[in-house]
Design a protein around this motif. Structure first.
Motif, PDB file in Angstrom:
ATOM      1  N   THR A 205       2.790   0.637  -5.924  1.00 52.54           N
ATOM      2  CA  THR A 205       1.922   0.590  -4.737  1.00 52.54           C
ATOM      3  C   THR A 205       0.516   1.054  -5.128  1.00 52.54           C
ATOM      4  OG1 THR A 205       2.530   2.849  -4.153  1.00 52.54           O
ATOM      5  CG2 THR A 205       3.784   1.084  -3.065  1.00 52.54           C
ATOM      6  N   SER A 206      -0.426   0.817  -4.218  1.00 51.44           N
ATOM      7  CA  SER A 206      -1.793   1.325  -4.417  1.00 51.44           C
ATOM      8  C   SER A 206      -2.105   2.296  -3.289  1.00 51.44           C
ATOM      9  CB  SER A 206      -2.789   0.167  -4.375  1.00 51.44           C
ATOM     10  OG  SER A 206      -2.628  -0.560  -3.166  1.00 51.44           O
ATOM     11  N   HIS A 207      -2.706   3.434  -3.632  1.00 52.33           N
ATOM     12  CA  HIS A 207      -3.092   4.375  -2.567  1.00 52.33           C
ATOM     13  C   HIS A 207      -4.035   5.442  -3.099  1.00 52.33           C
ATOM     14  CE1 HIS A 207      -1.672   5.919   1.591  1.00 52.33           C
ATOM     15  NE2 HIS A 207      -2.210   4.735   1.717  1.00 52.33           N
ATOM     16  N   PHE A 208      -4.619   6.169  -2.137  1.00 48.61           N
ATOM     17  CA  PHE A 208      -5.621   7.169  -2.512  1.00 48.61           C
ATOM     18  C   PHE A 208      -5.028   8.550  -2.744  1.00 48.61           C
ATOM     19  CE2 PHE A 208      -5.965   9.519   1.500  1.00 48.61           C
ATOM     20  CZ  PHE A 208      -5.383   8.628   2.400  1.00 48.61           C
ATOM     21  N   TYR A 209      -3.762   8.749  -2.323  1.00 50.36           N
ATOM     22  CA  TYR A 209      -3.197  10.087  -2.520  1.00 50.36           C
ATOM     23  C   TYR A 209      -1.737  10.028  -2.932  1.00 50.36           C
ATOM     24  CZ  TYR A 209      -1.669  14.848  -2.087  1.00 50.36           C
ATOM     25  OH  TYR A 209      -1.147  16.085  -2.388  1.00 50.36           O
ATOM     26  N   SER A 210      -1.406  10.886  -3.893  1.00 47.30           N
ATOM     27  CA  SER A 210      -0.018  11.155  -4.250  1.00 47.30           C
ATOM     28  C   SER A 210       0.113  12.660  -4.413  1.00 47.30           C
ATOM     29  CB  SER A 210       0.326  10.468  -5.568  1.00 47.30           C
ATOM     30  OG  SER A 210       1.537  11.022  -6.086  1.00 47.30           O
TER      31      SER A 210
ATOM     32  N   VAL B 223      -6.289   3.351 -12.185  1.00 44.11           N
ATOM     33  CA  VAL B 223      -7.183   3.747 -11.092  1.00 44.11           C
ATOM     34  C   VAL B 223      -8.354   2.776 -11.002  1.00 44.11           C
ATOM     35  CG1 VAL B 223      -8.459   5.370 -12.587  1.00 44.11           C
ATOM     36  CG2 VAL B 223      -8.533   5.671 -10.112  1.00 44.11           C
ATOM     37  N   VAL B 224      -8.747   2.462  -9.764  1.00 45.61           N
ATOM     38  CA  VAL B 224     -10.003   1.755  -9.529  1.00 45.61           C
ATOM     39  C   VAL B 224     -10.944   2.796  -8.941  1.00 45.61           C
ATOM     40  CG1 VAL B 224     -11.120  -0.230  -8.452  1.00 45.61           C
ATOM     41  CG2 VAL B 224      -8.684  -0.339  -9.022  1.00 45.61           C
TER      42      VAL B 224
ATOM     43  N   THR C  50       0.874  -1.169   0.000  1.00 45.94           N
ATOM     44  CA  THR C  50       0.000   0.000   0.000  1.00 45.94           C
ATOM     45  C   THR C  50       0.920   1.230   0.000  1.00 45.94           C
ATOM     46  OG1 THR C  50      -0.047   0.027   2.413  1.00 45.94           O
ATOM     47  CG2 THR C  50      -1.812  -1.196   1.297  1.00 45.94           C
ATOM     48  N   GLY C  51       0.381   2.367  -0.363  1.00 53.05           N
ATOM     49  CA  GLY C  51       1.196   3.575  -0.505  1.00 53.05           C
ATOM     50  C   GLY C  51       1.839   4.068   0.779  1.00 53.05           C
ATOM     51  N   ASP C  52       1.482   3.461   1.902  1.00 56.32           N
ATOM     52  CA  ASP C  52       2.114   3.825   3.175  1.00 56.32           C
ATOM     53  C   ASP C  52       3.630   3.626   3.115  1.00 56.32           C
ATOM     54  OD1 ASP C  52      -0.546   3.779   5.138  1.00 56.32           O
ATOM     55  OD2 ASP C  52      -0.629   2.328   3.517  1.00 56.32           O
TER      56      ASP C  52
ATOM     57  N   ILE D 218     -15.514   6.641   0.635  1.00 57.21           N
ATOM     58  CA  ILE D 218     -15.515   5.984  -0.681  1.00 57.21           C
ATOM     59  C   ILE D 218     -14.661   6.861  -1.588  1.00 57.21           C
ATOM     60  CG2 ILE D 218     -16.936   5.205  -2.621  1.00 57.21           C
ATOM     61  CD1 ILE D 218     -19.364   5.227  -0.674  1.00 57.21           C
ATOM     62  N   GLN D 219     -13.682   6.265  -2.268  1.00 56.66           N
ATOM     63  CA  GLN D 219     -12.755   7.090  -3.055  1.00 56.66           C
ATOM     64  C   GLN D 219     -12.052   6.256  -4.122  1.00 56.66           C
ATOM     65  OE1 GLN D 219      -9.797   8.455  -0.223  1.00 56.66           O
ATOM     66  NE2 GLN D 219      -9.705   6.442   0.741  1.00 56.66           N
ATOM     67  N   ASP D 220     -11.383   6.962  -5.047  1.00 56.04           N
ATOM     68  CA  ASP D 220     -10.582   6.283  -6.061  1.00 56.04           C
ATOM     69  C   ASP D 220      -9.313   5.741  -5.417  1.00 56.04           C
ATOM     70  OD1 ASP D 220     -12.467   7.148  -7.857  1.00 56.04           O
ATOM     71  OD2 ASP D 220     -11.190   8.664  -8.815  1.00 56.04           O
ATOM     72  N   VAL D 221      -8.906   4.549  -5.871  1.00 54.42           N
ATOM     73  CA  VAL D 221      -7.613   3.994  -5.443  1.00 54.42           C
ATOM     74  C   VAL D 221      -6.735   3.895  -6.692  1.00 54.42           C
ATOM     75  CG1 VAL D 221      -6.410   2.035  -4.400  1.00 54.42           C
ATOM     76  CG2 VAL D 221      -8.666   2.731  -3.533  1.00 54.42           C
ATOM     77  N   TYR D 222      -5.578   4.522  -6.608  1.00 53.85           N
ATOM     78  CA  TYR D 222      -4.675   4.611  -7.758  1.00 53.85           C
ATOM     79  C   TYR D 222      -3.574   3.566  -7.647  1.00 53.85           C
ATOM     80  CZ  TYR D 222      -6.889   9.204  -7.730  1.00 53.85           C
ATOM     81  OH  TYR D 222      -7.814  10.235  -7.700  1.00 53.85           O
ATOM     82  N   ILE D 223      -3.152   3.057  -8.811  1.00 53.76           N
ATOM     83  CA  ILE D 223      -1.943   2.226  -8.880  1.00 53.76           C
ATOM     84  C   ILE D 223      -0.841   3.166  -9.353  1.00 53.76           C
ATOM     85  CG2 ILE D 223      -0.910   0.124  -9.815  1.00 53.76           C
ATOM     86  CD1 ILE D 223      -3.462  -0.466  -8.258  1.00 53.76           C
ATOM     87  N   ARG D 224       0.262   3.206  -8.592  1.00 58.22           N
ATOM     88  CA  ARG D 224       1.311   4.192  -8.868  1.00 58.22           C
ATOM     89  C   ARG D 224       2.685   3.522  -8.918  1.00 58.22           C
ATOM     90  NH1 ARG D 224       0.115   6.998  -4.023  1.00 58.22           N
ATOM     91  NH2 ARG D 224       1.746   5.677  -3.179  1.00 58.22           N
ATOM     92  N   LYS D 225       3.599   4.208  -9.564  1.00 60.05           N
ATOM     93  CA  LYS D 225       4.963   3.700  -9.687  1.00 60.05           C
ATOM     94  C   LYS D 225       5.918   4.822  -9.271  1.00 60.05           C
ATOM     95  CE  LYS D 225       5.961   1.261 -13.368  1.00 60.05           C
ATOM     96  NZ  LYS D 225       6.144   0.988 -14.797  1.00 60.05           N
ATOM     97  N   VAL D 226       6.960   4.476  -8.507  1.00 59.41           N
ATOM     98  CA  VAL D 226       7.928   5.502  -8.093  1.00 59.41           C
ATOM     99  C   VAL D 226       8.762   5.921  -9.299  1.00 59.41           C
ATOM    100  CG1 VAL D 226       9.882   6.066  -6.601  1.00 59.41           C
ATOM    101  CG2 VAL D 226       8.046   4.586  -5.731  1.00 59.41           C
ATOM    102  N   GLU D 227       8.726   7.221  -9.572  1.00 61.06           N
ATOM    103  CA  GLU D 227       9.524   7.791 -10.666  1.00 61.06           C
ATOM    104  C   GLU D 227      10.163   9.088 -10.206  1.00 61.06           C
ATOM    105  OE1 GLU D 227       7.301   8.265 -14.302  1.00 61.06           O
ATOM    106  OE2 GLU D 227       6.528   6.206 -14.188  1.00 61.06           O
ATOM    107  N   LYS D 228      11.153   9.524 -10.968  1.00 66.34           N
ATOM    108  CA  LYS D 228      11.831  10.786 -10.642  1.00 66.34           C
ATOM    109  C   LYS D 228      11.255  11.901 -11.497  1.00 66.34           C
ATOM    110  CE  LYS D 228      16.094  11.107  -8.566  1.00 66.34           C
ATOM    111  NZ  LYS D 228      17.490  10.727  -8.445  1.00 66.34           N
ATOM    112  N   ARG D 229      10.881  12.988 -10.827  1.00 65.42           N
ATOM    113  CA  ARG D 229      10.398  14.189 -11.524  1.00 65.42           C
ATOM    114  C   ARG D 229      11.113  15.407 -10.940  1.00 65.42           C
ATOM    115  NH1 ARG D 229       5.184  12.795 -14.092  1.00 65.42           N
ATOM    116  NH2 ARG D 229       5.926  10.893 -15.058  1.00 65.42           N
TER     117      ARG D 229
END
Ligand code: DHB
Length: 389
Positions: A272-277, A379-380, A251-253, A357-368
């Protein structure tokens, strides 16, 4: 004669009321924010307070003709202290609501207190499913671990993993995360080889990570509370797990925005999966991140900061809906079914469960721009906690 004097009295009373009316409209409504500002979970409190304060700074402190005052208490991460603060805020400060709760046991500790006092309690962090079932006065604006764990179980199964091991902190949210992950991963045809649990306090992850490595799973699913993520991920890297033939997920934690840059480039590509980035692509989030950084130099908002923001939003909107009435039951009723745009995306308080109730995003660590971010790529939509009946 009697009539006249009653009338005179009434007129006098009315005049008196008129005279005091401006004072009534200046009435202060207090909100108690119980945050963990010292001890191993202090990063959590810092974020939560920053998010709540920023909401007030940008939205003003007048709501429905009342002046909102935030009273901040440090519970040091100890449940007895959380409960004592809750009692004092209710009895001495006469707050209209309490909010905060970094760790699950701290939220659970106030359940009987808020039920008895009919006191709304807005959960800004703690993520064990069952919390909102422990009192009808809990409203959650953060997340639940099963809500976040099911989407990553689906993603990793879809991406070819047949076997997995999980390693979590041994308490409510960890158990929830582990069970939800196993349930969905095995529904999708995978097999969880072992469910490992490390103590929450002063964890030594190495023996568990070695065990996970020896089992040679396709994937290793991780959860720890966000302030512990730096310590976990350092040991994950030191054990060579990010280089082994094992897909590390969680999880995004474990890659939260507060810790991520400190963890370093070894976690580039970690999913990871999480609701906020903080990298969430919306106009509102861009403004939120920019204002948060301006108000808190050197800090980037994480999901706990956004929980502080949305907790204040939930309270402001509820107080508007009740026209300034601070009755606890009316405030909770006003929050049920509320829906709004958060820096995370759209969110709704489920009117049945009072959970988010909220969107859950699938995310990947990248450099910006030279920094590490969780970049959302799938997203789910509008996920409910799967554990509530
Ligand atoms: C909990 C706390 C956290 O900091 C987190 O990232 C997830 C869950 C909790 O105790 O519920």
């Amino acid at each position: 004669m009697i009539f006249k004097s009653i009338l005179a009295g009434a007129v006098g009373l009315a005049a008196g009321l008129q005279f005091t009316a401006p004072a009534i409209s200046q009435e202060t409504v207090k909100v108690g924010l119980i945050a963990t500002l010292t001890g191993p979970q202090a990063a959590s409190g810092r974020q939560k307070v920053a998010g709540a304060r920023l909401y007030m700074q940008l939205n003003g402190n007048m709501v429905a003709g009342k002046k909102i005052e935030l009273i901040i208490k440090d519970d040091t991460g100890v449940a007895d202290v959380t409960r004592r603060h809750a009692q004092e805020l209710i009895v001495n400060d006469k707050v209209a609501a309490i909010a905060g709760f970094s760790l699950t046991p701290l939220a659970l500790a106030v359940a009987p207190v808020i039920t008895q006092a009919k006191m709304p309690a807005i959960i800004m962090t703690a993520g064990t499913s069952v919390i909102t079932e422990r009192s009808p006065f809990f409203v959650r604006v953060s997340f639940t671990l099963p809500q976040q764990s099911v989407p990553i179980a689906e993603w990793v199964a879809k991406n070819g993993a047949k076997t997995a091991v999980s390693l979590v902190s041994d308490y409510g949210p960890g158990i929830d995360a582990q069970n939800a992950f196993k349930m969905r991963f095995e529904e999708k045809g995978g097999k969880v080889l072992e469910q490992l649990k490390a103590p929450l306090a002063n964890p030594e992850f190495s023996p568990f990570l070695q065990r996970a490595k020896d089992l040679k799973p396709d994937a290793l699913f991780l959860f720890v509370p966000a302030p512990t993520a730096g310590a976990l991920m350092k040991q994950v890297i030191d054990r060579g797990l990010t280089e082994a033939n094992i897909k590390v997920i969680g999880t995004g934690d474990i890659t939260d925005d507060d810790q991520l840059n400190g963890i370093g480039d070894s976690v580039l590509g970690l999913v990871t999966s999480h609701f906020y980035s903080a990298a969430h692509d919306s106009a509102l989030n861009k403004k939120f991140v920019a204002e948060f950084k301006k108000a808190n130099p050197g800090m980037r908002p994480n999901f706990i900061g956004v929980g502080g923001w949305d907790g204040m939003h939930a309270f402001y909107e509820a107080l508007k809906k009740t026209n300034g009435d601070t009755d606890g039951t009316k405030l909770v009723d006003a929050m049920k079914g509320a829906t709004w745009e958060s820096p995370r995306g759209m969110m709704t308080i489920d009117p049945q469960t009072r959970d988010v109730i909220q969107d859950v995003y699938i995310r990947k660590v990248e450099k910006r721009d030279g920094e590490l971010y969780n970049i959302e790529f799938d997203v789910v939509k509008q996920v409910k906690d799967p554990m509530h009946k």
